[in-house]
Design an enzyme around this catalytic site. Structure first.
Site, PDB file in Angstrom:
ATOM      1  N   ASN A  10       7.385  -3.820 -17.100  1.00 19.79           N
ATOM      2  CA  ASN A  10       8.499  -3.942 -16.301  1.00 19.79           C
ATOM      3  C   ASN A  10       9.320  -2.367 -16.547  1.00 19.79           C
ATOM      4  O   ASN A  10      10.596  -2.439 -16.235  1.00 19.79           O
ATOM      5  CB  ASN A  10       9.415  -5.103 -16.489  1.00 19.79           C
TER       6      ASN A  10
ATOM      7  N   HIS B 248       9.099  -0.183  -2.951  1.00 16.01           N
ATOM      8  CA  HIS B 248       9.429  -0.685  -4.540  1.00 16.01           C
ATOM      9  C   HIS B 248       9.050   0.495  -5.281  1.00 16.01           C
ATOM     10  O   HIS B 248       9.645   0.714  -6.428  1.00 16.01           O
ATOM     11  CB  HIS B 248       8.430  -1.986  -4.419  1.00 16.01           C
TER      12      HIS B 248
ATOM     13  N   LYS C 153      -3.803  -2.583 -17.349  1.00 18.14           N
ATOM     14  CA  LYS C 153      -3.210  -3.886 -17.029  1.00 18.14           C
ATOM     15  C   LYS C 153      -4.001  -5.003 -17.417  1.00 18.14           C
ATOM     16  O   LYS C 153      -3.291  -6.220 -17.917  1.00 18.14           O
ATOM     17  CB  LYS C 153      -2.901  -4.059 -15.270  1.00 18.14           C
TER      18      LYS C 153
ATOM     19  N   LYS D 254       0.525 -12.836 -11.036  1.00 20.46           N
ATOM     20  CA  LYS D 254       1.894 -13.297 -10.883  1.00 20.46           C
ATOM     21  C   LYS D 254       1.999 -13.440  -9.375  1.00 20.46           C
ATOM     22  O   LYS D 254       1.669 -12.378  -8.556  1.00 20.46           O
ATOM     23  CB  LYS D 254       2.793 -11.833 -11.172  1.00 20.46           C
TER      24      LYS D 254
HETATM   25  N1  LIG Z   1       2.284  -9.742  -8.481  1.00 19.25           N
HETATM   26  C1  LIG Z   1       2.667  -8.367  -9.138  1.00 19.25           C
HETATM   27  O1  LIG Z   1       2.371  -8.624 -10.227  1.00 19.25           O
HETATM   28  C2  LIG Z   1       3.212  -7.479  -8.548  1.00 19.25           C
HETATM   29  C3  LIG Z   1       3.285  -5.957  -8.981  1.00 19.25           C
HETATM   30  C4  LIG Z   1       4.037  -5.226  -8.014  1.00 19.25           C
HETATM   31  C5  LIG Z   1       4.449  -5.498  -7.153  1.00 19.25           C
HETATM   32  N2  LIG Z   1       4.424  -6.676  -6.623  1.00 19.25           N
HETATM   33  C6  LIG Z   1       5.130  -6.857  -5.126  1.00 19.25           C
HETATM   34  O2  LIG Z   1       4.122  -6.060  -4.110  1.00 19.25           O
HETATM   35  C7  LIG Z   1       5.007  -6.106  -3.222  1.00 19.25           C
HETATM   36  C8  LIG Z   1       4.919  -4.486  -2.808  1.00 19.25           C
HETATM   37  O3  LIG Z   1       3.628  -4.163  -2.316  1.00 19.25           O
HETATM   38  P1  LIG Z   1       3.100  -2.945  -1.454  1.00 19.25           P
HETATM   39  O4  LIG Z   1       3.822  -1.742  -1.871  1.00 19.25           O
HETATM   40  O5  LIG Z   1       1.753  -3.205  -1.405  1.00 19.25           O
HETATM   41  O6  LIG Z   1       3.840  -3.611  -0.086  1.00 19.25           O
HETATM   42  P2  LIG Z   1       3.484  -4.204   1.310  1.00 19.25           P
HETATM   43  O7  LIG Z   1       2.382  -5.110   0.995  1.00 19.25           O
HETATM   44  O8  LIG Z   1       4.559  -4.427   2.234  1.00 19.25           O
HETATM   45  O9  LIG Z   1       2.514  -2.883   2.270  1.00 19.25           O
HETATM   46  C9  LIG Z   1       3.279  -1.971   2.334  1.00 19.25           C
HETATM   47  C10 LIG Z   1       2.965  -1.729   3.838  1.00 19.25           C
HETATM   48  O10 LIG Z   1       1.607  -1.063   4.163  1.00 19.25           O
HETATM   49  C11 LIG Z   1       0.877  -1.566   5.092  1.00 19.25           C
HETATM   50  N3  LIG Z   1      -0.574  -1.639   4.914  1.00 19.25           N
HETATM   51  C12 LIG Z   1      -1.022  -2.457   3.595  1.00 19.25           C
HETATM   52  N4  LIG Z   1      -2.297  -2.123   3.951  1.00 19.25           N
HETATM   53  C13 LIG Z   1      -2.582  -1.045   4.552  1.00 19.25           C
HETATM   54  C14 LIG Z   1      -3.595  -0.024   5.092  1.00 19.25           C
HETATM   55  N5  LIG Z   1      -4.733  -0.111   4.406  1.00 19.25           N
HETATM   56  N6  LIG Z   1      -3.299   0.956   5.731  1.00 19.25           N
HETATM   57  C15 LIG Z   1      -2.052   1.072   6.360  1.00 19.25           C
HETATM   58  N7  LIG Z   1      -1.120   0.412   6.233  1.00 19.25           N
HETATM   59  C16 LIG Z   1      -1.313  -0.543   5.257  1.00 19.25           C
HETATM   60  C17 LIG Z   1       1.576  -2.959   5.217  1.00 19.25           C
HETATM   61  O11 LIG Z   1       1.440  -3.708   6.313  1.00 19.25           O
HETATM   62  C18 LIG Z   1       3.129  -2.722   4.739  1.00 19.25           C
HETATM   63  O12 LIG Z   1       3.707  -2.355   6.124  1.00 19.25           O
HETATM   64  C19 LIG Z   1       6.571  -6.236  -3.521  1.00 19.25           C
HETATM   65  O13 LIG Z   1       7.036  -7.520  -2.724  1.00 19.25           O
HETATM   66  C20 LIG Z   1       6.514  -6.588  -4.841  1.00 19.25           C
HETATM   67  O14 LIG Z   1       7.408  -7.303  -5.530  1.00 19.25           O
HETATM   68  C21 LIG Z   1       3.721  -7.566  -7.088  1.00 19.25           C
HETATM   69 ZN   LIG Z   2       6.382  -2.740  -9.531  1.00 20.41          ZN
END
Ligand SMILES: NC(=O)c1ccc[n+]([C@@H]2O[C@H](COP(=O)([O-])OP(=O)(O)OC[C@H]3O[C@@H](n4cnc5c(N)ncnc54)[C@H](O)[C@@H]3O)[C@@H](O)[C@H]2O)c1
Ligand SMILES: [Zn+2]
Length: 349
Positions: free
Chosen positions: A232, A252, A214, A134
Site C-alpha cells: 500500500n 489509479h 508480489k 484481493k
Molecule cells: N485486487 C488487487 O490486488 C488490486 C490491485 C491494484 C488495483 N486494483 C484495482 O484495479 C482497478 C484498476 O485496474 P486497471 O488499471 O486495470 O483499470 P481498468 O480495469 O479500469 O482498465 C483500464 C481501462 O483499460 C481498458 N482496457 C483493458 N484492457 C485493455 C486492452 N488490452 N487494450 C485496451 N484497453 C484495455 C479498460 O476497458 C479500461 O477502460 C482499480 O479498481 C483498483 O482498485 C486491485
Molecule cells: Zn494500487
C-alpha cells in the site's frame, strides 16, 4: 455446554501464474467470461479461439471504475443463475483490475463460492491486481470497502493483450511496478529506471519480477496482517487524491505515483531516505509520463480524509515509507504535525 467447531485445517489454495503466450485452455464444465465492451471488442475473439468448454457465456459489464459496485455484481450473478451455473462451473476474469476485482468477488458469492481464473489485459492488472486474491467493490463510503480474499485457480498473463493499451494506461501499470522496486528490490528499481517497455523481453521481465515479488509477499501474509501492507506504499495518499478528484481525473496508477512522491517527502523528513533518493524516484516516475505533484489545497482536509481509509486502525494512521530505495518501513502513530508538514510541501503557497 460447549461444542468446539474445529476448523484449524490448512487449505492449500496455491496456484500458478503463467506468463507468456496464452495456452489452449480446455475445461470440461460451463465457463463464463466476464469482460467489458472495450476488451471484448479487441480481444474476445482471440480468447474464444483458445478456449474449449462444455458451454461458454460471455458476460459483458460496463467499462469503468464507476461501475465497480454491487449493482454490477448482481447483474453478473443474475446471468449465472439464468445460465444455470453450478458449484463446478468456472468464471474467467478477462480485463483490467476492475473486471478482475468484480469477477473474483462474484466467484466468492455465487452459491457460496465457485472457481475463477484471471486473464489480465492491462499492465496494472498483470503486475499487481490479478495476483494475490484481493477482490472487491466500491460503495459511496469509499473504494474497495466491500470484498473478500479469494484466490484465483490460475492467472494467465499474455503480454500480447497489452499491445492495445493507451500509453497512459501502460504508465499507470509501471507506477505499481516501481512501487515494488522501491519497497523491495533496488536492482529491480534500477532495471525499471532504464526499461524500454516497447521491447517484449523487457516487458516480460518487468511483469515477471513484479509478480514474483508480489507472490513472495502474499505467500508470507495472505490476509494482510503484516508485510502485505507494504504493497500500500503511496496508496494512503493516493486514495485521498482519488477521492478528492472524484475518481475521474487520475487513473489509479497515476494517483499512486503522486502518492509515492508524498510518502517519500514524509520519509525524507523522518530520515528514512535522502532528498536525492526521493528526487530520483520522482524523476523515474516522471520519465514514464506519470504525474508526480498533486496540489494539496487544504492540508487539514487532506489529513482528515486519511481516516476514511480502511487501513486506518482506530485513530492511528499506518504509513508505508521507503527505507532507502529497495527497503520499507511501516510506521503508525506519526505525530500529526510531522505528517501535515510533509503535506504542506505540496500545498499552494
Ligand atoms: N485486487 C488487487 O490486488 C488490486 C490491485 C491494484 C488495483 N486494483 C484495482 O484495479 C482497478 C484498476 O485496474 P486497471 O488499471 O486495470 O483499470 P481498468 O480495469 O479500469 O482498465 C483500464 C481501462 O483499460 C481498458 N482496457 C483493458 N484492457 C485493455 C486492452 N488490452 N487494450 C485496451 N484497453 C484495455 C479498460 O476497458 C479500461 O477502460 C482499480 O479498481 C483498483 O482498485 C486491485
Ligand atoms: Zn494500487
Amino acid at each position: 455446554l460447549k461444542i468446539d467447531i474445529n476448523l484449524n485445517k490448512t487449505v492449500d489454495n496455491s496456484y500458478p501464474v503463467i506468463i507468456g503466450d496464452l495456452p489452449q485452455l480446455v475445461f470440461n464444465k460451463k465457463v463464463a467470461i466476464v469482460t467489458n465492451p472495450t476488451v471484448a471488442g479487441l480481444h474476445l475473439g482471440t480468447l474464444l479461439g483458445k478456449l474449449t468448454a462444455t458451454e461458454i457465456y460471455p458476460i459483458i459489464i460496463p467499462d469503468g471504475e464507476e461501475h465497480k459496485h454491487l449493482g454490477t455484481i448482481e447483474y453478473i450473478l443474475d446471468r449465472l443463475f439464468e445460465h444455470r451455473f453450478d458449484r463446478s462451473s468456472l468464471l474467467i476474469a478477462f480485463g483490467g483490475g476492475v473486471v478482475g476485482d468484480m469477477t473474483g468477488f462474484t466467484a466468492a458469492l455465487y452459491e457460496r463460492g465457485i472457481d475463477f481464473i484471471q486473464i489480465p489485459t492491462t499492465l496494472l492488472s498483470a503486475v499487481d491486481a490479478s495476483v494475490g486474491g484481493k477482490t472487491g467493490i466500491n460503495n459511496r463510503f469509499g473504494k474497495n470497502l466491500i470484498g473478500s480474499f479469494n484466490q484465483p485457480k490460475a492467472v494467465y498473463i499474455d503480454p500480447s493483450f497489452l499491445a492495445t493499451l493507451k500509453s497512459r494506461e501502460l504508465s499507470a501499470g509501471i507506477a505499481e511496478a516501481l512501487k515494488m522496486g522501491v519497497m523491495f528490490d533496488r536492482e529491480y528499481f534500477e532495471f525499471l529506471q532504464n526499461a524500454d517497455i516497447s521491447d517484449t523481453q523487457e516487458l516480460l521481465k518487468l511483469i515477471s519480477r513484479s509478480v514474483s515479488l508480489k507472490a513472495e509477499v502474499v505467500a508470507l501474509d495472505e490476509k494482510e496482517h503484516g508485510v502485505r501492507a507494504v504493497l500500500n506504499y503511496g496508496h494512503t495518499f493516493a486514495h485521498v487524491i482519488e477521492n478528492e478528484t472524484n475518481y475521474k481525473k487520475y487513473l489509479h496508477g497515476e494517483a499512486v505515483a503522486m502518492g509515492m512522491v508524498m510518502a517519500n517527502a514524509l520519509a525524507v523528513n523522518l530520515g528514512n531516505m535522502s532528498a536525492d533518493e526521493a528526487a530520483l524516484v520522482e524523476r523515474v516516475l516522471a520519465k514514464f509520463g506519470l504525474p508526480t505533484r498533486y496540489v494539496v489545497k487544504d492540508v487539514d482536509a487532506f489529513y482528515d480524509k486519511f481516516f476514511l481509509d480502511k487501513k486506518t486502525e482506530g485513530a492511528k494512521i499506518k504509513f508505508i515509507v521507503p527505507d532507502g530505495i529497495g527497503g520499507h518501513e511501516i510506521v503508525s502513530g506519526i505525530d500529526e504535525n510531522i505528517v501535515k508538514a510533509a503535506l504542506a510541501e505540496f500545498a499552494t503557497k
